[in-house]
Every structure is written in structure tokens, then in C-alpha cells.
Design a protein around this motif. Structure first.
Motif, PDB file in Angstrom:
ATOM      1  N   GLU A   1     -11.024  -2.709  -3.708  1.00  0.00           N
ATOM      2  CA  GLU A   1     -10.717  -1.419  -3.084  1.00  0.00           C
ATOM      3  C   GLU A   1     -10.082  -0.445  -4.073  1.00  0.00           C
ATOM      4  O   GLU A   1      -9.716   0.672  -3.707  1.00  0.00           O
TER       5      GLU A   1
ATOM      6  N   LYS B   1      -7.197  -0.708  -5.448  1.00  0.00           N
ATOM      7  CA  LYS B   1      -5.781  -0.558  -5.136  1.00  0.00           C
ATOM      8  C   LYS B   1      -4.988  -1.618  -5.875  1.00  0.00           C
ATOM      9  O   LYS B   1      -4.149  -2.312  -5.314  1.00  0.00           O
TER      10      LYS B   1
ATOM     11  N   GLU C   1      -1.173  -2.081  -5.801  1.00  0.00           N
ATOM     12  CA  GLU C   1      -0.526  -2.748  -4.676  1.00  0.00           C
ATOM     13  C   GLU C   1      -0.717  -4.260  -4.721  1.00  0.00           C
ATOM     14  O   GLU C   1      -0.420  -4.956  -3.747  1.00  0.00           O
ATOM     15  N   LEU C   2      -1.187  -4.753  -5.844  1.00  0.00           N
ATOM     16  CA  LEU C   2      -1.711  -6.115  -5.901  1.00  0.00           C
ATOM     17  C   LEU C   2      -0.751  -7.160  -5.355  1.00  0.00           C
ATOM     18  O   LEU C   2      -1.088  -7.938  -4.472  1.00  0.00           O
TER      19      LEU C   2
ATOM     20  N   ARG D   1      -7.325 -11.883  -0.026  1.00  0.00           N
ATOM     21  CA  ARG D   1      -6.639 -10.617   0.271  1.00  0.00           C
ATOM     22  C   ARG D   1      -6.321  -9.850  -1.011  1.00  0.00           C
ATOM     23  O   ARG D   1      -6.514  -8.630  -1.102  1.00  0.00           O
TER      24      ARG D   1
ATOM     25  N   LYS E   1      -7.972  -6.241  -2.782  1.00  0.00           N
ATOM     26  CA  LYS E   1      -7.210  -5.085  -3.279  1.00  0.00           C
ATOM     27  C   LYS E   1      -7.841  -4.524  -4.544  1.00  0.00           C
ATOM     28  O   LYS E   1      -7.913  -3.311  -4.747  1.00  0.00           O
TER      29      LYS E   1
END
Length: 520
Positions: A400, A402, A405-406, A393, A397
């Protein structure tokens, strides 16, 4: 292999205290300790210039998972020679360079596996008969195709790709090497020439990459020796190691020049290229090792006039704060921030970084660099025993883009507790394996005893049948009467009784008739 008898004379071994090794099997006749023996083999992560790794399917090894190239060392071979031979035999590829990664004990097979990273050009495979299939796979995808926890899986996770990428390498040189020559370095200015030094790497198993860096667009490049193998502890012999690299590179350069024109190296205008040795250090402790070569020589200060005098360039990651790394605004700095993560507190500090600025760095990053960053993060998370689903998951991140937001939804990790829990679980698993092995051993012994008892009972029953048939015949009973007796007393069918009577019924012996004597 654990010795119970001496392999030289056959005498039963006795236990003897041998120094700090404890009680060791010992032959009192040959007067030699009988150390445990194991087979030495290699396992290789074969990578190409596209950031891919060659994975094999060998159904006799696993029906479900891919594997890496592996093989047993032959007598007289070095481990590096075994890697080159096995890659050639199994995949039909020519190895350009070999680098030692780590050794892995494999107790189940009484084996020590030496893990290597082997570089080969991407090409079609020529498979041996023991390989069912092979394919080039992106390095970041490889762990998912290997059995989790296997030696191949561990090896692939350990293979370093950061400084093989010329973009990351050029960023590192520009950002963290404070020399005017480095400030304008571009990826296209860097050439990997590690394959020229395979012999050196075979001798120096902790070697990494050798780069030829073209400075200022000039015709004369200078060499960069980079020992960036993620050292985690001070190494007091690194200066001597670097010195050997430098001499070897200069010797190679001299041979190249001599091959172009005989006697060139003896000319006044012949100059050797400068070499910049760099140590990239990720350890938590201070690097208190002297950086000058003279410090490794006894009475070095007295003889300094007659000794080589150089220092290596040290990049200690622990001296850079997250804020200092963020100022560089490039991908190598993100990689270094991940490499700085050691404790739960480090993760808390990472979460406090401005997420938008991190994502701005990744905004225009090419896919292969994003994948490298994700792979570095995955290696860290798995090392810290983060569950695989959570690891996937978090690495998603990164892919993506992102990364800000890790860790936002991740519970605070007590990494030391995770390590203790894992160690305890491993201990319990080992104890369970011991109990299971003992239970299996006892079950096997019970089966053996039961088989022996059954065999004895079968023999006794067969003897009883034979005696009954012989008794019937001795009493003058007919064969039919003997069969009926077996059916009554042994609960046999007519067919079974008939077979036994046919086996044990004695044929009458022909007795010659007596002839009348002459006087009869």
C-alpha cells in the motif's frame, strides 16, 4: 535407512564406536561400518524473466497445495543435470541456468533434497503424465499456495530476486560501488548473461549472477561478476572462487572472439574485458578476510611478481547506518535497510526513521519493485517467527506504499526469545511424535495379538463343532439329530448347523457283501 543386518553378507550388525560418530552398526565379518543410507533428490524453484515461478498440481502428492518440480537423482547424474532433466520432463521447459540454494533433510522419506533455482523463459507448459496442472505465479504470491513449512515453501522463500532486477542492480552499482564508470549506469545498460556460464555454476554451487554492463555507451562492455548471495559469515576462500569465475569468463570471451575470426585472440590489439568482482556482505561480524588474491598463496609476498594480483570490491552492509541508506532515496536502499534487521533493537531504530521520506521513495515505484521489497520483508518476518497473519499485515503495508507505518502497531519482539520458544516447541513436537509413534506401535502389537488369539479361538471352536458332528454319527444319531445338537450347544441357526453337518458328516463306506464259500 538404518541397517540391522549387513547388506553384503547378511550377518546381524553389532554396535561399534567409530571415531567421533559414536556407536555405529558394524559388520564384524566384512569389517565395515554400516552408515545410514538415504535417497538424494532435487527440488527446483523454476523462475522466468517476469519474476514468476512455475508451480505444479500433483494430486498424488497433495490434493490441496501446489508443489515445486522435484525428482530423484539417477546414477551418474549431477544434481544440476537432474534439475534440467526434471524441469524438461515435468514442464517441457528448457532451463537456461541453475543455481544451488540450500539442502533440506527430509527424514520422513529418508531423503536429502537439494534445492535449486532454475531460470527458464516463460512459455506454455508441456506436462508429463504425473503432473495434473501447472501455472506461472508471481514469486511473492507463491508461498501462499504451498503448504506452510514444507520444503517447497522454504525453498521459494530462499530464492533471491533482488539483483535479478536490473533497476535494483543499477541502483546498487550507482550507490555503493565507488567507481566513476558506475555513476551513470541505467537499467537498460545491464544484461544478464548468467546462462552462458551454466557449466561454471554446475561446478561452483555458491555462484550468483553474471552481468554484462555497457559503460558510457561504448561498444566494448565490461563484465561484472556479482557474488551477491547474501553472505552472512566471512569466507576466506572467496578470492579463489572469484578468480575461477574471472578465468572462466575470459576463456568464454576468447572463444567467442575466435568463433568470429580465427586467431583474433593472438592479435596485438585484442584485449579482454575488465571484470569487477563484488561481494555483498550482510553478516553481523566484521569482514576481516584479506581481499587480495596473493594472501591465499603460500609465500605470496615473495612470489607476488609472478602471481595474479587483484582485489574484490566489498560492500559490507553493517557499515552503513539507516541514515546513510536513506540518503540514497531509492528502492535498493529500502531493501538493504530491511536486510539490516537482525534484532528487536534494529526494529526500534527502523521505527525512528522519517516515515514520510520512506513513503516518498515508494511514491512512484513500479508495482514489481514494491512487490520485491514486500517479499524481502516477508522472508525476514517469517525467519524471525512472526505469526503469518501479522506478517501478511505488515507486507500489505509495503504494497500500500505505507512503509512509514510498518512497525508502528507492532509489539516489541524479543527475537531471541522467539527463536528459543520455537526451538522448544519443535522439541516438544518431536517428543510428541515419538510418543505417538510408540503408542501406534504398541496398538499395532495389541491388534496383532488380538488377531492371533481370535484365530486360535476360531480354530478351536471349529474343531469342537467337527468333533460334535462326528460323535453324533458314531453314536448312530441321524443328521437331523446332529443339527439339533449343534443348535442347542453352539447356538447356531438351522442354516448354519446344516452347513457344518454337511461338511463334517462322514459318508458311509460301501462294504462288499460276503460270498458263500464253495464249501458253504
Amino acid at each position: 535407512m538404518h541397517f540391522q543386518y549387513c547388506p553384503h553378507c547378511g550377518k546381524k550388525a553389532e554396535r561399534k564406536q567409530i571415531g567421533d560418530e559414536g556407536l555405529i552398526p558394524y559388520c564384524t565379518q566384512c569389517e565395515v561400518p554400516l552408515w545410514d543410507m538415504f535417497t538424494t533428490s532435487i527440488i527446483a524453484a523454476v523462475v522466468n524473466e517476469c519474476g514468476e515461478i512455475a508451480l505444479l498440481r500433483q494430486n498424488y502428492v497433495s490434493q490441496t497445495n501446489h508443489v515445486c518440480v522435484a525428482g530423484i537423482m539417477k546414477l551418474g547424474e549431477s544434481a544440476e543435470e537432474t534439475v534440467i532433466r526434471e524441469v524438461g520432463e515435468e514442464l517441457g521447459l528448457k532451463v537456461k541456468s541453475v543455481e544451488f540454494v540450500k539442502s533440506y533433510p527430509y527424514e520422513k522419506k529418508e531423503m536429502l533434497m537439494l534445492g535449486f533455482r532454475a531460470v527458464a523463459e516463460k512459455a506454455d507448459f508441456v506436462l508429463s503424465g504425473e503432473v495434473d496442472a501447472a501455472e506461472w505465479v508471481k514469486l511473492e504470491d507463491a508461498p501462499g499456495l504451498l503448504r506452510e513449512g514444507s520444503i517447497a515453501w522454504q525453498l521459494v522463500r530462499a530464492v533471491k530476486v533482488i539483483f535479478d532486477d536490473h533497476t535494483l542492480c543499477s541502483q546498487f552499482l550507482r550507490d555503493y560501488v565507488d567507481l566513476p564508470y558506475m555513476k551513470g549506469i541505467r537499467p537498460e545498460d545491464i544484461e544478464d548473461v548468467s546462462e552462458q556460464y551454466v557449466t561454471l555454476f554446475a561446478e561452483e554451487r555458491n555462484s550468483d549472477r553474471v552481468k554484462r554492463v555497457h559503460v558510457g555507451g561504448g561498444s566494448a562492455p565490461f563484465f561484472l561478476v556479482s557474488l551477491i548471495e547474501h553472505k552472512t559469515a566471512p569466507d576466506y576462500n572467496v578470492c579463489m572462487q572469484v578468480f575461477r569465475y574471472m578465468v572462466y569468463i575470459w576463456e568464454t570471451y576468447e572463444k567467442e572472439a575466435e568463433s568470429i575470426q580465427k586467431g583474433m585472440a593472438k592479435r596485438e590489439d585484442f584485449l579482454y574485458p575488465p571484470i569487477l568482482p563484488i561481494i555483498y556482505y550482510e553478516g553481523a561480524k566484521s569482514w576481516n578476510v584479506p581481499r587480495d588474491f596473493r594472501s591465499r598463496i603460500r609465500e605470496g609476498s615473495i612470489f607476488e611478481k609472478y602471481l595474479p594480483n587483484f582485489e574484490y570490491y566489498l560492500v559490507p552492509l553493517r557499515d552503513y547506518s539507516n541514515e546513510m541508506l536513506m540518503e540514497k532515496k531509492d528502492e535498493i536502499s529500502l531493501v538493504m535497510m530491511i536486510n539490516k534487521l537482525q534484532t528487536a533493537e534494529d526494529i526500534v531504530n527502523f521505527r525512528q526513521l522519517p516515515g514520510k521520506e520512506i513513503e516518498e521513495i515508494l511514491k512512484d515505484s513500479p508495482e514489481h519493485l514494491v512487490n520485491i521489497i514486500a517479499n524481502v520483508l516477508r522472508a525476514f518476518l517469517l525467519k524471525m517467527n512472526v505469526p503469518v497473519p501479522e506478517t501478511e499485515r505488515l507486507t500489505d503495508k509495503v504494497r500500500e506504499k505505507k512503509m512509514g507505518e510498518l512497525f508502528e502497531n507492532m509489539e516489541k519482539m524479543d527475537i531471541q526469545a522467539e527463536r528459543r520458544n520455537t526451538a522448544l516447541e519443535e522439541q516438544r513436537a518431536d517428543e510428541a511424535n515419538v510418543r505417538a509413534n510408540e503408542a501406534e506401535k504398541q496398538a499395532a502389537e495389541e491388534r496383532n495379538r488380538a488377531e492371533k488369539e481370535k484365530k486360535r479361538a476360531d480354530i478351536a471352536e471349529e474343531n469342537s463343532i467337527k468333533l460334535l458332528v462326528e460323535l453324533c454319527q458314531d453314536l448312530g444319531a441321524s443328521m437331523d439329530a446332529a443339527m439339533q445338537s449343534l443348535r442347542d450347544k453352539k447356538d447356531m441357526t438351522m442354516e448354519e448347523a446344516q452347513k457344518k453337518v454337511e461338511i463334517y458328516w462322514k459318508e458311509p463306506t460301501d462294504i462288499p457283501e460276503k460270498k458263500n464259500s464253495p464249501n458253504g
